[in-house]
Design a protein around this motif. Structure first.
Motif, PDB file in Angstrom:
ATOM      1  N   ASN A 117       0.809  -1.217   0.000  1.00  0.00           N
ATOM      2  CA  ASN A 117       0.000   0.000   0.000  1.00  0.00           C
ATOM      3  C   ASN A 117       0.846   1.272   0.000  1.00  0.00           C
ATOM      4  O   ASN A 117       0.307   2.369  -0.115  1.00  0.00           O
ATOM      5  N   CYS A 118       2.151   1.147   0.154  1.00  0.00           N
ATOM      6  CA  CYS A 118       3.010   2.330   0.226  1.00  0.00           C
ATOM      7  C   CYS A 118       3.182   3.052  -1.114  1.00  0.00           C
ATOM      8  O   CYS A 118       3.146   4.283  -1.146  1.00  0.00           O
ATOM      9  N   PRO A 119       3.364   2.358  -2.258  1.00  0.00           N
ATOM     10  CA  PRO A 119       3.549   3.083  -3.527  1.00  0.00           C
ATOM     11  C   PRO A 119       2.401   4.032  -3.900  1.00  0.00           C
ATOM     12  O   PRO A 119       2.664   5.153  -4.333  1.00  0.00           O
ATOM     13  N   PRO A 120       1.118   3.652  -3.725  1.00  0.00           N
ATOM     14  CA  PRO A 120       0.057   4.619  -4.051  1.00  0.00           C
ATOM     15  C   PRO A 120       0.095   5.866  -3.165  1.00  0.00           C
ATOM     16  O   PRO A 120      -0.130   6.982  -3.641  1.00  0.00           O
ATOM     17  N   VAL A 121       0.399   5.693  -1.884  1.00  0.00           N
ATOM     18  CA  VAL A 121       0.483   6.842  -0.979  1.00  0.00           C
ATOM     19  C   VAL A 121       1.690   7.702  -1.362  1.00  0.00           C
ATOM     20  O   VAL A 121       1.614   8.924  -1.379  1.00  0.00           O
ATOM     21  N   LYS A 122       2.807   7.058  -1.716  1.00  0.00           N
ATOM     22  CA  LYS A 122       4.011   7.788  -2.143  1.00  0.00           C
ATOM     23  C   LYS A 122       3.720   8.606  -3.398  1.00  0.00           C
ATOM     24  O   LYS A 122       4.163   9.752  -3.525  1.00  0.00           O
ATOM     25  N   ALA A 123       2.941   8.042  -4.313  1.00  0.00           N
ATOM     26  CA  ALA A 123       2.588   8.757  -5.547  1.00  0.00           C
ATOM     27  C   ALA A 123       1.791  10.021  -5.235  1.00  0.00           C
ATOM     28  O   ALA A 123       2.015  11.066  -5.849  1.00  0.00           O
ATOM     29  N   VAL A 124       0.879   9.936  -4.270  1.00  0.00           N
ATOM     30  CA  VAL A 124       0.094  11.121  -3.883  1.00  0.00           C
ATOM     31  C   VAL A 124       1.018  12.164  -3.270  1.00  0.00           C
ATOM     32  O   VAL A 124       0.945  13.351  -3.601  1.00  0.00           O
ATOM     33  N   ILE A 125       1.908  11.731  -2.383  1.00  0.00           N
ATOM     34  CA  ILE A 125       2.849  12.666  -1.737  1.00  0.00           C
ATOM     35  C   ILE A 125       3.739  13.333  -2.789  1.00  0.00           C
ATOM     36  O   ILE A 125       3.989  14.534  -2.737  1.00  0.00           O
ATOM     37  N   ASP A 126       4.227  12.558  -3.760  1.00  0.00           N
ATOM     38  CA  ASP A 126       5.107  13.107  -4.789  1.00  0.00           C
ATOM     39  C   ASP A 126       4.389  14.079  -5.711  1.00  0.00           C
ATOM     40  O   ASP A 126       5.018  14.963  -6.296  1.00  0.00           O
ATOM     41  N   SER A 127       3.059  13.946  -5.841  1.00  0.00           N
ATOM     42  CA  SER A 127       2.308  14.831  -6.735  1.00  0.00           C
ATOM     43  C   SER A 127       2.013  16.193  -6.117  1.00  0.00           C
ATOM     44  O   SER A 127       1.584  17.103  -6.806  1.00  0.00           O
ATOM     45  N   VAL A 128       2.239  16.327  -4.827  1.00  0.00           N
ATOM     46  CA  VAL A 128       1.960  17.583  -4.125  1.00  0.00           C
ATOM     47  C   VAL A 128       3.280  18.282  -3.833  1.00  0.00           C
ATOM     48  O   VAL A 128       4.264  17.650  -3.450  1.00  0.00           O
ATOM     49  N   GLU A 129       3.291  19.581  -4.012  1.00  0.00           N
ATOM     50  CA  GLU A 129       4.516  20.345  -3.773  1.00  0.00           C
ATOM     51  C   GLU A 129       4.619  20.725  -2.304  1.00  0.00           C
ATOM     52  O   GLU A 129       4.260  21.832  -1.896  1.00  0.00           O
ATOM     53  N   LEU A 130       5.086  19.782  -1.520  1.00  0.00           N
ATOM     54  CA  LEU A 130       5.293  19.996  -0.092  1.00  0.00           C
ATOM     55  C   LEU A 130       6.674  19.471   0.287  1.00  0.00           C
ATOM     56  O   LEU A 130       7.136  18.484  -0.277  1.00  0.00           O
TER      57      LEU A 130
END
Length: 185
Positions: A117-130
């Motif tokens: 389940n980590c790759p989908p969450v990582k993809a969301v984090i990477d798509s946001v400029e934070l």
């Protein structure tokens, strides 16, 4: 005298036998959802949780809950429950407002290499400029940091405001995406 000597010999023999006793594996059962199951058959996460369990007694449970939550004891009056529910709703609304106002400053992303389940969450984090940190809980430092942040599963994302206070926490990619949609707009 012969009786005492016989008893002493018997005691010595039993002591020698006791020294040579080899223990076997014990079967431990615990109650889950109304029935008992062998702890040996539990998955890794449930086995870890079993190690953290505290047996219930009125005194120990009350004391443990006060220490764990560091709050006053929960009142059982209906008015207190309504007030508590209202406080939770206000707290969530405040967090949502903070998000809408762009108050999310940083994040901490706790992950494992083998987590499906980590790759989908990582993809969301990477798509946001934070700005934030990605912490691998497979390492001892990462595990220590996860325990200090009260993170007990991977993936977990914690969002913080500019003051470093936690605003939101989730391990679900869809919920994170929903919460961060204002930020990416």
């Amino acid at each position: 005298m012969t009786k005492v000597a016989e008893i002493d010999n018997r005691i010595d023999e039993l002591k020698r036998q006791l020294e040579n006793v080899k223990g076997g594996k014990s079967e431990v059962y615990a109650r889950i959802v109304g029935y008992y199951r062998s702890v040996a058959n539990w998955n890794l996460g449930k086995s870890e949780e079993y190690g953290e369990r505290v047996n219930f007694s009125e005194l120990s449970h009350d004391t443990a809950m006060r220490i764990k939550t560091a709050e006053k004891p929960v009142k059982t009056e209906p008015v207190a429950i309504e007030a508590e529910t209202e406080a939770i709703e206000i707290n969530f609304a405040e967090k949502k407002m903070a998000m809408e106002n762009g108050d999310v400053a940083t994040y901490s992303f706790f992950f494992k290499e083998t987590c499906p389940n980590c790759p989908p969450v990582k993809a969301v984090i990477d798509s946001v400029e934070l700005e934030g940190t990605k912490i691998n809980v497979d390492s001892s430092n990462g595990l220590t940091e996860a325990m200090n942040s009260s993170v007990y599963s991977a993936p977990t994302v914690i969002l913080y405001n500019a003051e470093g206070s936690e605003i939101y926490r989730t391990g679900n990619a869809d919920k994170l995406k929903s919460f961060l949609k204002v930020q990416s707009a």
